[in-house]
Design a protein around this motif. Structure first.
Motif, PDB file in Angstrom:
ATOM      1  N   GLU A  75      15.687  -6.737  -4.526  1.00  0.00           N
ATOM      2  CA  GLU A  75      14.807  -7.398  -3.232  1.00  0.00           C
ATOM      3  C   GLU A  75      15.904  -8.111  -2.718  1.00  0.00           C
ATOM      4  N   GLN A  76      16.433  -9.421  -3.371  1.00  0.00           N
ATOM      5  CA  GLN A  76      17.254 -10.165  -2.841  1.00  0.00           C
ATOM      6  C   GLN A  76      18.546  -9.315  -2.263  1.00  0.00           C
ATOM      7  N   ALA A  77      18.987  -8.304  -2.784  1.00  0.00           N
ATOM      8  CA  ALA A  77      20.193  -7.768  -2.258  1.00  0.00           C
ATOM      9  C   ALA A  77      19.761  -6.594  -1.013  1.00  0.00           C
ATOM     10  N   GLY A  78      18.419  -6.702  -0.664  1.00  0.00           N
ATOM     11  CA  GLY A  78      18.053  -5.743   0.327  1.00  0.00           C
ATOM     12  C   GLY A  78      17.924  -4.339   0.149  1.00  0.00           C
ATOM     13  N   SER A  79      17.796  -4.144  -1.331  1.00  0.00           N
ATOM     14  CA  SER A  79      17.989  -2.707  -1.815  1.00  0.00           C
ATOM     15  C   SER A  79      16.560  -1.970  -1.842  1.00  0.00           C
ATOM     16  N   VAL A  80      15.462  -2.876  -1.975  1.00  0.00           N
ATOM     17  CA  VAL A  80      14.199  -2.462  -2.011  1.00  0.00           C
ATOM     18  C   VAL A  80      13.172  -3.575  -0.991  1.00  0.00           C
ATOM     19  N   ASP A  81      12.043  -3.005  -0.918  1.00  0.00           N
ATOM     20  CA  ASP A  81      11.291  -3.774  -0.088  1.00  0.00           C
ATOM     21  C   ASP A  81       9.715  -3.729  -1.114  1.00  0.00           C
ATOM     22  N   THR A  82       9.243  -4.937  -1.341  1.00  0.00           N
ATOM     23  CA  THR A  82       7.793  -4.828  -2.017  1.00  0.00           C
ATOM     24  C   THR A  82       6.794  -5.234  -0.840  1.00  0.00           C
ATOM     25  N   GLU A  83       5.538  -4.972  -1.230  1.00  0.00           N
ATOM     26  CA  GLU A  83       4.278  -5.126  -0.450  1.00  0.00           C
ATOM     27  C   GLU A  83       3.116  -5.315  -1.574  1.00  0.00           C
ATOM     28  N   PRO A  84       1.965  -6.169  -1.204  1.00  0.00           N
ATOM     29  CA  PRO A  84       1.093  -6.032  -2.037  1.00  0.00           C
ATOM     30  C   PRO A  84       0.265  -5.004  -2.054  1.00  0.00           C
ATOM     31  N   ASP A  85       0.009  -4.404  -3.466  1.00  0.00           N
ATOM     32  CA  ASP A  85      -1.100  -3.315  -3.648  1.00  0.00           C
ATOM     33  C   ASP A  85      -2.303  -3.359  -3.169  1.00  0.00           C
ATOM     34  N   PRO A  86      -2.627  -2.535  -2.123  1.00  0.00           N
ATOM     35  CA  PRO A  86      -4.058  -2.938  -1.520  1.00  0.00           C
ATOM     36  C   PRO A  86      -5.360  -2.611  -2.640  1.00  0.00           C
ATOM     37  N   ALA A  87      -5.036  -1.880  -3.645  1.00  0.00           N
ATOM     38  CA  ALA A  87      -5.906  -1.674  -5.010  1.00  0.00           C
ATOM     39  C   ALA A  87      -5.992  -2.887  -5.794  1.00  0.00           C
ATOM     40  N   ASP A  88      -4.875  -3.691  -5.870  1.00  0.00           N
ATOM     41  CA  ASP A  88      -4.987  -4.894  -6.755  1.00  0.00           C
ATOM     42  C   ASP A  88      -3.982  -5.714  -6.354  1.00  0.00           C
ATOM     43  N   ARG A  89      -4.405  -6.780  -5.390  1.00  0.00           N
ATOM     44  CA  ARG A  89      -3.520  -7.610  -4.687  1.00  0.00           C
ATOM     45  C   ARG A  89      -2.482  -8.490  -5.579  1.00  0.00           C
ATOM     46  N   ARG A  90      -2.770  -8.640  -6.852  1.00  0.00           N
ATOM     47  CA  ARG A  90      -2.014  -9.209  -8.031  1.00  0.00           C
ATOM     48  C   ARG A  90      -0.486  -8.406  -8.178  1.00  0.00           C
ATOM     49  N   ARG A  91      -0.701  -7.072  -8.067  1.00  0.00           N
ATOM     50  CA  ARG A  91       0.574  -6.408  -8.111  1.00  0.00           C
ATOM     51  C   ARG A  91       1.189  -6.110  -6.836  1.00  0.00           C
TER      52      ARG A  91
END
Length: 151
Positions: free
Chosen positions: A72-88
């Motif tokens: 993520e820091q390198a800009g290779s992946v993006d992350t977002e909250p899981d709508p089914a479980d906001r902890r993931r």
């Protein structure tokens, strides 16, 4: 070829790949293998979670989390909250390749392959041998690695 020979060939190819990859300009050295394994899994399973990656790859969850943070820091992946479980967090490849991804993709294995093919007595492989092995590796990559053909 039997299963052991295929496994050992795979390990040899991993080592050649690791030797060929340019080192990151920043961040901690090492752990290249786990980062590449995690990125490969994310490319094959976009919208996945750390736990799912750990289950598929056999890597410890903490190692997957560290690899995802580096990616993520390198800009290779993006992350977002899981709508089914906001902890993931759901992890997917970045929409645009980062500078690091572009750099890694542009680097060939030529030097590392020549080093691996050099005999124990220091005899370098012939250009024909290098070309034949490179052609065989290209064939295997296209036949066995779907993400290669997607590029």
């Amino acid at each position: 070829m039997n299963g052991v020979e295929a496994f050992l060939l795979g390990r040899t190819l991993m080592k050649i790949g690791e030797q060929a990859m340019p080192r990151p300009k920043s961040g901690p050295a090492g752990a290249v293998r786990s980062v590449v394994v995690v990125l490969g899994d994310v490319v094959s399973h976009p919208g996945t979670t750390v736990g799912e990656i750990a289950a598929r790859t056999g890597l410890p969850q903490s190692q997957v989390s560290t690899a995802v943070a580096r990616l993520e820091q390198a800009g290779s992946v993006d992350t977002e909250p899981d709508p089914a479980d906001r902890r993931r967090r759901l992890i997917r490849p970045a929409a645009e390749p980062s500078a690091r991804v572009t750099e890694v993709r542009a680097t060939t294995i030529d030097e590392a392959l020549v080093a691996a093919l050099t005999g124990p007595d220091g005899t370098a492989p012939t250009p024909d041998t290098v070309r034949e092995v490179t052609d065989a590796l290209d064939l295997l990559a296209h036949a066995l690695t779907p993400s290669v053909t997607a590029r």
